[in-house]
Design a protein around this motif. Structure first.
Motif, short mmCIF file in Angstrom:
data_model
loop_
_atom_site.label_atom_id
_atom_site.label_comp_id
_atom_site.label_asym_id
_atom_site.label_seq_id
_atom_site.Cartn_x
_atom_site.Cartn_y
_atom_site.Cartn_z
N VAL A 195 36.10 36.38 40.72
CA VAL A 195 35.76 35.85 39.46
C VAL A 195 36.39 36.46 38.10
CG1 VAL A 195 34.79 34.72 37.94
CG2 VAL A 195 35.16 33.71 40.73
N ARG A 196 35.39 38.03 38.13
CA ARG A 196 35.96 38.69 37.38
C ARG A 196 36.93 39.74 37.28
NH1 ARG A 196 32.96 43.34 39.29
NH2 ARG A 196 34.42 44.00 40.11
N ASP A 197 37.39 39.63 38.51
CA ASP A 197 38.66 40.23 38.26
C ASP A 197 40.07 39.34 37.92
OD1 ASP A 197 37.47 42.68 39.03
OD2 ASP A 197 38.45 42.21 41.22
N ALA A 198 39.75 38.12 38.16
CA ALA A 198 40.64 36.99 38.16
C ALA A 198 40.79 36.75 36.22
CB ALA A 198 40.23 35.37 38.12
N VAL A 247 44.29 40.62 30.53
CA VAL A 247 44.83 41.52 29.82
C VAL A 247 46.61 40.87 29.41
CG1 VAL A 247 46.34 43.73 31.35
CG2 VAL A 247 43.88 43.78 31.30
N SER A 248 46.78 39.72 30.13
CA SER A 248 47.95 39.05 30.06
C SER A 248 47.59 38.72 29.05
CB SER A 248 48.09 37.85 31.14
OG SER A 248 48.84 37.39 31.07
#
Length: 106
Positions: A75-78, A84-85
């Motif tokens: 969840v954190r990485d998403a 970033v996107s």
């Protein structure tokens, strides 16, 4: 004495880590498990989520703990990838909308 901007951040992480260690040890798991989880989770918020899981679900199997830790990190990485996107999209929009883009070059 002046305080660094990161002092409260560091205190928050230390506090979250201590709470996670306490919750892990109270369940009968070694402190080293909490140290490994902290290394993977990295952020105060992620550690607090893990601590809440440990206290509410009271897992008895280390595999369940590992599964939850992986879910929290995914969840954190998403979220990080989304940020970033969004930043990249905003940069491209600024690039395409810059005032000099349509100026007469001839």
């Amino acid at each position: 004495m002046t305080t660094r901007p990161t002092d409260s951040y560091d205190r928050g992480r230390i506090s979250a880590f201590a709470a996670m260690v306490t919750a892990t040890v109270e369940l009968g798991f070694p402190e080293e498990l909490a140290q490994v989880m902290a290394g993977e989770l990295r952020s105060e918020e992620a550690m607090r989520k893990m601590c809440a899981y440990l206290r509410q679900a009271r897992p008895t199997n280390p595999a369940d703990i590992a599964d939850e830790m992986l879910a929290i990190t995914q969840v954190r990485d998403a979220w990080v990838q989304k940020q970033v996107s969004e930043h990249a999209n905003a940069s491209m929009t600024r690039f395409y909308n810059r005032p000099d883009r349509f100026s007469d070059q001839g």
